[in-house]
Write a protein that holds these residues in place. Structure first.
Motif, PDB file in Angstrom:
ATOM      1  N   GLN A 123       0.812  -1.211   0.000  1.00  0.00           N
ATOM      2  CA  GLN A 123       0.000   0.000   0.000  1.00  0.00           C
ATOM      3  C   GLN A 123       0.850   1.268   0.000  1.00  0.00           C
ATOM      4  N   GLY A 124       1.978   1.226   0.682  1.00  0.00           N
ATOM      5  CA  GLY A 124       2.774   2.426   0.817  1.00  0.00           C
ATOM      6  C   GLY A 124       3.757   2.681  -0.297  1.00  0.00           C
ATOM      7  N   HIS A 125       4.177   1.606  -1.008  1.00  0.00           N
ATOM      8  CA  HIS A 125       5.258   1.779  -1.968  1.00  0.00           C
ATOM      9  C   HIS A 125       4.958   1.230  -3.362  1.00  0.00           C
ATOM     10  N   VAL A 126       4.241   0.112  -3.438  1.00  0.00           N
ATOM     11  CA  VAL A 126       4.004  -0.488  -4.752  1.00  0.00           C
ATOM     12  C   VAL A 126       2.874   0.214  -5.488  1.00  0.00           C
ATOM     13  N   LEU A 127       1.714   0.326  -4.855  1.00  0.00           N
ATOM     14  CA  LEU A 127       0.570   0.900  -5.547  1.00  0.00           C
ATOM     15  C   LEU A 127       0.807   2.319  -6.061  1.00  0.00           C
ATOM     16  N   PRO A 128       1.472   3.173  -5.306  1.00  0.00           N
ATOM     17  CA  PRO A 128       1.687   4.519  -5.833  1.00  0.00           C
ATOM     18  C   PRO A 128       2.660   4.574  -7.010  1.00  0.00           C
ATOM     19  N   ASN A 129       3.429   3.524  -7.225  1.00  0.00           N
ATOM     20  CA  ASN A 129       4.485   3.561  -8.240  1.00  0.00           C
ATOM     21  C   ASN A 129       4.234   2.657  -9.446  1.00  0.00           C
ATOM     22  N   ALA A 130       3.208   1.823  -9.402  1.00  0.00           N
ATOM     23  CA  ALA A 130       3.001   0.828 -10.454  1.00  0.00           C
ATOM     24  C   ALA A 130       1.810   1.173 -11.337  1.00  0.00           C
ATOM     25  N   LEU A 131       2.015   1.119 -12.646  1.00  0.00           N
ATOM     26  CA  LEU A 131       0.935   1.260 -13.602  1.00  0.00           C
ATOM     27  C   LEU A 131       0.219  -0.062 -13.830  1.00  0.00           C
TER      28      LEU A 131
END
Length: 259
Positions: A123-131
């Motif tokens: 939630q903190g690192h993957v979702l904000p960075n992945a298309l």
């Protein structure tokens, strides 16, 4: 491990939050993590392909897709950039980064997926960075383990079978083909039928071939036994993703990560 069961299509995510790159201590833990049970013959493999937002790659934030490495049940983990895309399907999918992790059992995989540290990392690192994400899981059907050490070069193959072909047929054919080819140029393999179809975009089979170096991986191109093995399984395949990646070497002597 990163489990994103709900996201099989491109993600529409909030604006990227800048994140500091991971510390050298974290990178060392990821690279040097090794299995305490190398005698286990059939590890559960987990692969996640990630298509990072361009701004995440440019800012270095893609490297900070934090991983909960100190969670019970996790035997091995690597996260890093894709070295090269080796097939048209891989180019169409367009992954920029990937995660490869291993577990002794399916229950270990499930427990890790639900662990608060893992959920927080997603939630903190993957979702904000992945298309976009693609995930495949399998139980190793190969006879021998495929140890991974920092500095190893790995070729990943994901495949869809042709209509009318059972995935079990492909697994059997790959087992026979790899046995006939032997340890081509030092490769160690793990392969099996995907058991998480909801996250796999239709890919039903996964395989990793592990080499000691990129030079050894490159040396298999055109090898007669390898080409014979490919020819034996090609009639069963519909679409194939092939890509290469390198396990980052951390400072100091590496500890093999093997199941």
């Amino acid at each position: 491990m990163i489990c994103l069961k709900a996201f099989s299509s491109p993600l529409h995510l909030p604006t990227l939050r800048r994140i500091a790159p991971p510390s050298s201590a974290l990178r060392t833990r990821i690279a040097a993590m090794s299995s305490s049970s190398s005698a286990v013959a059939a590890p559960v493999e987990h692969i996640v392909l990630l298509k990072a937002r361009p701004e995440a790659v440019a800012s270095g934030a893609a490297a900070a897709m934090a991983l909960a490495t100190q969670v019970p049940g996790l035997a091995y983990i690597h996260a890093g950039p894709v070295l090269r895309l080796r097939s048209p399907a891989a180019e169409a999918l367009g992954p920029t980064h990937l995660l490869h992790s291993r577990y002794a059992t399916k229950q270990d995989l499930a427990s890790y997926a639900a662990h608060p540290a893992h959920v927080a990392a997603v939630q903190g690192h993957v979702l904000p960075n992945a298309l976009d994400t693609t995930a495949v899981d399998w139980v190793n059907a190969a006879e021998l383990p495929s140890p991974v050490s920092p500095g190893s070069a790995v070729r990943l193959t994901l495949a869809k079978v042709k209509e009318g072909v059972e995935v079990a047929q492909l697994v059997e054919k790959v087992a026979a083909a790899t046995k006939a080819a032997g340890e081509a140029k030092g490769a160690k393999v793990s392969f099996g039928e995907n058991f998480s179809p909801a996250r796999a975009k239709g890919y039903q089979f996964g395989m990793v071939a592990v080499f000691d170096s990129v030079e050894e991986l490159d040396a298999v191109e055109g090898d007669g036994k390898v080409e014979e093995a490919k020819a034996a399984v090609r009639p069963l395949l519909d679409e194939v993703v092939v890509l290469d990646f390198v396990v980052e070497a951390a400072g100091g002597a590496p500890s093999p990560a093997s199941l």
